[in-house]
Design a protein around this motif. Structure first.
Motif, PDB file in Angstrom:
ATOM      1  N   THR A  44     -59.969 112.457   3.145  1.00 25.87           N
ATOM      2  CA  THR A  44     -60.682 112.574   1.712  1.00 25.87           C
ATOM      3  C   THR A  44     -61.916 113.436   1.841  1.00 25.87           C
ATOM      4  O   THR A  44     -62.222 114.207   1.424  1.00 25.87           O
ATOM      5  N   GLU A  45     -62.638 112.755   3.050  1.00 24.59           N
ATOM      6  CA  GLU A  45     -63.925 113.384   3.043  1.00 24.59           C
ATOM      7  C   GLU A  45     -63.851 114.896   3.592  1.00 24.59           C
ATOM      8  O   GLU A  45     -64.773 115.611   3.137  1.00 24.59           O
ATOM      9  N   THR A  50     -63.373 114.822  -4.493  1.00 30.45           N
ATOM     10  CA  THR A  50     -64.497 113.991  -5.454  1.00 30.45           C
ATOM     11  C   THR A  50     -63.785 113.593  -7.058  1.00 30.45           C
ATOM     12  O   THR A  50     -62.769 114.248  -7.110  1.00 30.45           O
ATOM     13  N   LYS A  72     -59.687 107.771  -5.602  1.00 26.20           N
ATOM     14  CA  LYS A  72     -60.826 108.543  -5.632  1.00 26.20           C
ATOM     15  C   LYS A  72     -60.881 109.448  -6.819  1.00 26.20           C
ATOM     16  O   LYS A  72     -62.227 109.721  -7.149  1.00 26.20           O
TER      17      LYS A  72
END
Length: 285
Positions: A44-45, A50, A72
């Motif tokens: 995800t990072e 976001t 997320k």
């Protein structure tokens, strides 16, 4: 008799193989959710996901990383989790509904080499341990580039080598000791296909993505020997072979327990190493 082109035939073989695994993956999806989250957070990072993002998940399996992604992005975003095997999708849909994510997480049967989405549809495209099973790597990379909006990111998680991940090495060695090495195509569509080469980042670069990187990550869990922590991975990765030779399972499990017992420390915990790589890039614009 109609003969399929080589890539199409290998895609069909992959579909048949993963269809046979769908029930097992569904059975272990919830028990493995906590462990899966650790992998998902890295992905995800790397993809720059976001709140409010539009995310495409390739080869979603039984719902990871889609569940983490849906939480997320929140109510203002959405996640489309795809899989070549339609039998995988009901579990993803059910898990999303149970978690209150039904309005955020949707599913679609899709071949990642032929993505059925409009250009610039997504802010991020991710895949966790899935992209290496597609026969035509460049077609996957080109499709990712097409569906990403300008400035969107992709992040693709792959295993490095079997030897670099303790559990996979122990399980694979035990299975092969009893059942032999599984016959493979010269261009094996296996989990370690990209682990020791640059084929995947090269494909993303040729597709026109920029800032392509490949970052290695290592996890070092210490599960309890008594918990048979290895059983989900055995069933999910080698269950199709064990189902064909059920009489071999007791001997295989004995080999596994013996191998892990030899690694266990005085507290009865087994120090493991799991090594994976995340290949990422950005759509220009």
């Amino acid at each position: 008799m109609t003969t399929l082109p080589p890539h199409a035939e290998r895609t069909r073989q992959q579909s048949d193989l993963w269809s046979s695994k769908a029930r097992t993956w569904s059975r272990w999806a919830r028990p493995l959710e906590a462990m899966a989250t650790r992998f998902n957070e890295i992905l995800t990072e790397a993809a720059g996901v976001t709140p409010g993002a539009r995310v495409l998940d390739l080869a979603g399996g039984a719902g990871e990383p889609a569940m983490t992604l849906a939480r997320k992005v929140g109510d203002d975003g959405f996640v489309v989790s795809t899989d070549l095997v339609p039998a995988m999708l009901p579990t993803i849909r059910e898990r999303g509904r149970e978690a209150g994510l039904g309005g955020v997480l949707t599913v679609a049967a899709a071949d990642m080499e032929h993505l059925p989405f409009a250009p610039a549809s997504f802010d991020a495209v991710v895949s966790r341990f899935g992209v290496m099973f597609a026969p035509h790597t460049q077609a996957v990379a080109d499709g990712i580039r097409r569906v990403l909006r300008p400035g969107g990111r992709t992040a693709l998680m792959i295993w490095t080598t079997r030897e670099a991940s303790t559990m996979l090495e122990v399980l694979g060695t035990a299975v092969e000791a009893e059942l032999g090495v599984e016959p493979a195509h010269p261009d094996t569509l296996g989990p370690f296909r990209f682990g020791s080469c640059t084929r995947l980042p090269d494909a993303l670069t040729r597709a026109g993505l920029t800032g392509v990187t490949a970052e290695t990550h290592v996890f070092s869990p210490r599960p309890r020997l008594a918990d048979d922590f290895w059983r989900p991975q055995l069933d999910m990765s080698w269950g199709h072979r064990l189902d064909a030779r059920p009489e071999a399972r007791p001997a295989i499990e004995t080999r596994i327990r013996t191998a892990f017992a030899a690694l266990a420390d005085a507290e009865g915990r087994v120090p493991l190493r799991a090594e994976m790589r995340v290949v990422s890039g950005v759509a220009p614009g």
